[in-house]
Design an enzyme around this catalytic site. Sequence first.
Site, mmCIF file in Angstrom:
data_model
loop_
_atom_site.group_PDB
_atom_site.id
_atom_site.type_symbol
_atom_site.label_atom_id
_atom_site.label_comp_id
_atom_site.label_asym_id
_atom_site.label_seq_id
_atom_site.Cartn_x
_atom_site.Cartn_y
_atom_site.Cartn_z
ATOM 1 N N HIS A 1 0.884 -1.172 0.000
ATOM 2 C CA HIS A 1 0.000 0.000 0.000
ATOM 3 C C HIS A 1 0.922 1.222 0.000
ATOM 4 O O HIS A 1 1.215 1.786 1.048
ATOM 5 C CB HIS A 1 -0.899 0.009 1.232
ATOM 6 C CG HIS A 1 -1.849 -1.151 1.293
ATOM 7 N ND1 HIS A 1 -1.430 -2.429 1.544
ATOM 8 C CD2 HIS A 1 -3.188 -1.201 1.125
ATOM 9 C CE1 HIS A 1 -2.496 -3.239 1.529
ATOM 10 N NE2 HIS A 1 -3.570 -2.521 1.270
ATOM 11 N N GLY B 1 -2.887 -4.597 -3.353
ATOM 12 C CA GLY B 1 -1.598 -5.033 -2.825
ATOM 13 C C GLY B 1 -1.679 -6.317 -2.023
ATOM 14 O O GLY B 1 -0.702 -7.076 -1.952
ATOM 15 N N ASP C 1 0.535 -1.683 4.829
ATOM 16 C CA ASP C 1 0.168 -0.404 5.455
ATOM 17 C C ASP C 1 -1.160 0.099 4.890
ATOM 18 O O ASP C 1 -1.219 1.168 4.261
ATOM 19 C CB ASP C 1 1.327 0.587 5.183
ATOM 20 C CG ASP C 1 1.090 1.954 5.781
ATOM 21 O OD1 ASP C 1 0.313 2.068 6.743
ATOM 22 O OD2 ASP C 1 1.696 2.922 5.271
ATOM 23 N N SER D 1 6.819 5.962 2.220
ATOM 24 C CA SER D 1 7.647 4.761 2.342
ATOM 25 C C SER D 1 8.437 4.462 1.055
ATOM 26 O O SER D 1 9.606 4.073 1.146
ATOM 27 C CB SER D 1 6.799 3.560 2.775
ATOM 28 O OG SER D 1 5.607 3.447 2.018
HETATM 29 N N1 SAM Z 1 2.824 3.204 2.831
HETATM 30 C C1 SAM Z 1 2.628 4.616 2.581
HETATM 31 C C2 SAM Z 1 3.690 5.395 3.313
HETATM 32 O O1 SAM Z 1 4.129 4.945 4.391
HETATM 33 O O2 SAM Z 1 4.118 6.427 2.807
HETATM 34 C C3 SAM Z 1 1.249 5.082 3.012
HETATM 35 C C4 SAM Z 1 0.125 4.245 2.530
HETATM 36 S S1 SAM Z 1 -1.458 4.788 3.003
HETATM 37 C C5 SAM Z 1 -1.519 4.475 4.707
HETATM 38 C C6 SAM Z 1 -2.464 3.515 2.352
HETATM 39 C C7 SAM Z 1 -2.569 3.527 0.826
HETATM 40 O O3 SAM Z 1 -3.176 2.297 0.413
HETATM 41 C C8 SAM Z 1 -3.467 4.615 0.253
HETATM 42 O O4 SAM Z 1 -2.724 5.352 -0.691
HETATM 43 C C9 SAM Z 1 -4.617 3.879 -0.435
HETATM 44 O O5 SAM Z 1 -5.059 4.487 -1.628
HETATM 45 C C10 SAM Z 1 -3.976 2.539 -0.734
HETATM 46 N N2 SAM Z 1 -4.875 1.383 -0.839
HETATM 47 C C11 SAM Z 1 -6.075 1.161 -0.247
HETATM 48 N N3 SAM Z 1 -6.487 -0.098 -0.477
HETATM 49 C C12 SAM Z 1 -5.515 -0.703 -1.224
HETATM 50 C C13 SAM Z 1 -5.328 -2.012 -1.734
HETATM 51 N N4 SAM Z 1 -6.234 -2.975 -1.525
HETATM 52 N N5 SAM Z 1 -4.190 -2.277 -2.424
HETATM 53 C C14 SAM Z 1 -3.270 -1.308 -2.632
HETATM 54 N N6 SAM Z 1 -3.375 -0.054 -2.171
HETATM 55 C C15 SAM Z 1 -4.487 0.247 -1.462
#
Ligand code: SAM
Length: 280
Positions: free
Chosen positions: A42, A144, A164, A100
């Site tokens: 994510h 993801g 995440d 990240s």
């Molecule tokens: N990991 C990033 C960081 O630390 O900079 C922050 C990620 S943020 C908490 C969560 C992200 O997951 C969002 O951008 C959202 O759009 C995405 N997201 C939500 N559901 C998802 C999925 N099933 N698969 C991939 N990405 C997803």
Amino acid sequence: MLAYRHAFHAGNHADVLKHLVMVQVLRYLGEKEKPYWLIDTHAGAGAYKLQGRYAQQNAEFENGIGRLWERDDLPEAVADYVALVREHNASGALKHYPGSPALALQLLRPQDRLRLWELHPTDLKLLAQHFGSQPHTEVHHGDGFSGLKSQLPPPSRRGAVLIDPPYEMKADYGLVVNTVRDALKRFAEGVIMVWYPHLPRLESQQLPQRLKSVAPKGWLHVRMTVQQPDAQGYGLLGSGMFVINPPWVLHDRLRDLLPWLTEALAQYDGANYLLEQMAA
Ligand code: SAM
């Protein structure tokens, strides 16, 4: 369904804890020549403007990275993480915060690989713009949780996974547990980092216990509580990182810095932390 935008939260206390732990894990993996992979299920937009409309709305970064920016007494591992953030802020003023993927790219070596997943089309576009042409990096549009399966085990059998999700949907808690269980079947020795929000709700409080039950070979759990619930009993109290197969140095590094960090990020007198581990 896809309402969550990490830009609102970039650099807040939860990002500080998550990224501090991630940096320590990647530093550890980088100690050996053998290549490793980082799979970020994510990934978000990858990097954020703190002067932008989203980040300014609640200015969450002010109670996160903002509280560390001017300090001259940072513990070593905190100083390491803040120095990486400073590389994105050449003028010295805090204007940008790396997500990240950006932090990972600072630490990965030519032999290592970065695999990123993002579902939100807007964040995916930004992620692809920043990272799509980076060597040894793949940006994937999609889920993801399921995308992770196709990457495990990495060919070098060394690697870390960051899980995440936003947890805006209750289903994310169960998906995290199932994804970790499946990932360990494919890559038992992998370092798996799960971030979770510390909320006054059952799913959040039960998640560490559920993860312990699928990680028999060793784990570390760190949780920091910096805020009180709001008048209705809701709100983000803090956050946790659950690390499966943690580097052996991680526990002592966190033990040494958590009292300082908790005090630095505290938003009320009762701020506290939890650090526990089961060694392999
Ligand atoms: N990991 C990033 C960081 O630390 O900079 C922050 C990620 S943020 C908490 C969560 C992200 O997951 C969002 O951008 C959202 O759009 C995405 N997201 C939500 N559901 C998802 C999925 N099933 N698969 C991939 N990405 C997803």
